[in-house]
Design an enzyme around this catalytic site. Structure first.
Site, mmCIF file in Angstrom:
data_model
loop_
_atom_site.group_PDB
_atom_site.id
_atom_site.type_symbol
_atom_site.label_atom_id
_atom_site.label_comp_id
_atom_site.label_asym_id
_atom_site.label_seq_id
_atom_site.Cartn_x
_atom_site.Cartn_y
_atom_site.Cartn_z
ATOM 1 N N TYR A 229 0.857 -1.188 0.000
ATOM 2 C CA TYR A 229 0.000 0.000 0.000
ATOM 3 C C TYR A 229 0.892 1.235 0.000
ATOM 4 C CZ TYR A 229 -2.968 3.784 1.477
ATOM 5 O OH TYR A 229 -3.616 4.995 1.521
ATOM 6 N N GLU B 127 -3.338 7.653 -4.137
ATOM 7 C CA GLU B 127 -3.158 6.346 -3.501
ATOM 8 C C GLU B 127 -2.917 5.255 -4.542
ATOM 9 O OE1 GLU B 127 -5.855 5.017 -0.010
ATOM 10 O OE2 GLU B 127 -6.661 4.019 -1.773
#
Ligand code: GDP
Ligand code: MN
Length: 379
Positions: free
Chosen positions: A101, A189
């Site tokens: 992530y 993101e």
């Protein structure tokens, strides 16, 4: 404003973040065509502005162009969390070994942007954040200095990234930060950022939120807005230059000034009502704008009363009142209206409205009480 995955990834790519080759398709036949061009395995991905598409069945691997076409047809007929799928992204499939992530957002408490990384990336990142937040490494960024090399190395070390990937990872972190910074984003993101079997780092998913207040500086981004998937009332509001946010309550609020609008919502709550919306009609309440505002408020079936709170400064109270009356003539609301009007020529304004059978009030508290009572009285 939310951007779709394909839009976000294209922006990331401009800043040097490696993404899989692929294109977006609106029909199953197009999806097949793209799969043929790409060759080999592809992944067919619904483009909707919600997370968790994978778990909802909106991300599927296809071994052949025929299968890509079949899956695209299926996905294009889906609704994911209430949103229709209008487009699919067809990407060359990655041989994923590890899912990381990586995200940049604004940390309000720290008053700085923050970049976050976790070795436990992928579809369960929300659970990781909730249950094992220590697995998410955070580094704050000084917006004037930008992301520094030592900071990306701290991140890489923090997630135990093998040394051979540090250089590529550093480039991706910098690219993501630059994309965030130069787009006036509030979120950029990559989840997952994958390490492939071939040892490459690749942004397989992408998400960006752009600050609406920065959009005037980015006409190219503003153009990417997908009206299909936004609340139609908010789209309409933007057209008239009204700041409108739909909420869940029963009292429609029409106010000039953002601060006064928030105070009006608070007072409504204090007296036992719930605001149905936030609405700032801005200065110069002409009849057109007021009518548009009425239409927006009254399009919500939950609204049982409307509270109009106007502070007339440069705009005169009698003019505001005439604007409201002209708008009511056009919209013909069927719920009680309570008006609190103060400022220049307020007395004349109130008189005009009272003559038209509107409930008037002198103080905000009085107006809120009357609106709540009128709402309980029903339509
Ligand atoms: P999300 O569910 O909306 O976050 O959609 P993602 O694009 O993140 O996809 C969800 C999951 O599908 C990823 O975490 C991967 O495990 C898997 N996935 C996505 N793209 C590929 C791919 O190219 N190859 C493989 N093997 N898996 C993929
Ligand atoms: Mn994802």
């Amino acid at each position: 404003m939310k951007l779709h995955e394909y839009q976000s990834k294209n922006i990331f790519a401009k800043y040097g973040v490696p993404i899989p080759p692929g294109r977006v398709a609106a029909t199953a036949a197009e999806a097949r065509q793209i799969a043929e061009e790409l060759g080999g395995r592809v992944v067919v991905k619904s483009q909707v502005l919600v997370g968790g598409r994978g778990k909802a069945g909106g991300v599927k691997l296809a071994k052949s162009p025929e299968e890509a076409e079949e899956l695209a047809a299926k996905i294009l007929s889906m609704e994911i969390k209430g949103l229709p799928v209008r487009k699919v992204l067809v990407d060359k499939a990655a041989n994923i070994e590890t899912e990381i992530y990586l995200g940049v957002t604004n940390d309000r408490a720290a008053r700085k942007p923050v970049i976050m990384a976790s070795a436990a990336g992928g579809v369960d990142i929300e659970e990781v954040a909730r249950e094992t937040p220590e697995k998410i490494i955070k580094v704050h960024i000084d917006p004037l200095l930008g992301l520094q090399g030592y900071q990306t190395r701290d991140l890489a070390a923090g997630i135990d990234l093998p040394k051979e990937h540090w250089r590529a990872f550093g480039k991706i972190c910098t690219g993501l930060w630059e994309a965030y910074y130069h787009s006036d984003a509030t979120l950029a993101e990559i989840n997952p950022l994958v390490i492939t079997a071939e040892g490459e780092l690749l942004a397989v998913d992408g998400k960006m939120l752009i600050d609406d207040n920065g959009l005037f500086r980015h006409p190219d981004l503003a153009e990417m807005r997908d009206l299909d998937v936004e609340d139609p009332t908010e789209v309409e509001a933007r057209k008239y230059g009204l700041s409108f946010i739909k909420l869940d309550g029963n009292i429609g609020c029409m106010v000039n000034g953002a601060g006064l609008a928030m105070a009006t919502m608070d007072i409504t709550k204090l007296f036992g009502g719930l605001p149905a919306n936030f609405l700032d009609i801005g200065g110069g309440a002409n009849a057109d704008k007021v009518a548009a505002a009425f239409r927006l408020i009254l399009s919500d079936p939950k609204v049982e009363a409307v509270l109009i709170n106007i502070f007339g400064g440069i705009t005169r109270g009698d003019e505001v009142a005439r604007g409201i009356l002209a708008a009511m003539d056009e919209v013909k609301p069927d719920v009680p209206m309570v008006v609190r009007l103060v400022g220049t020529n307020a007395e004349e304004g109130r008189q005009l409205l009272a003559d038209a059978n509107m409930i008037t009030a002198e103080t905000l508290a009085d107006a809120a009480k009357k609106a709540v009572a009128a709402a309980k009285g029903g339509k």
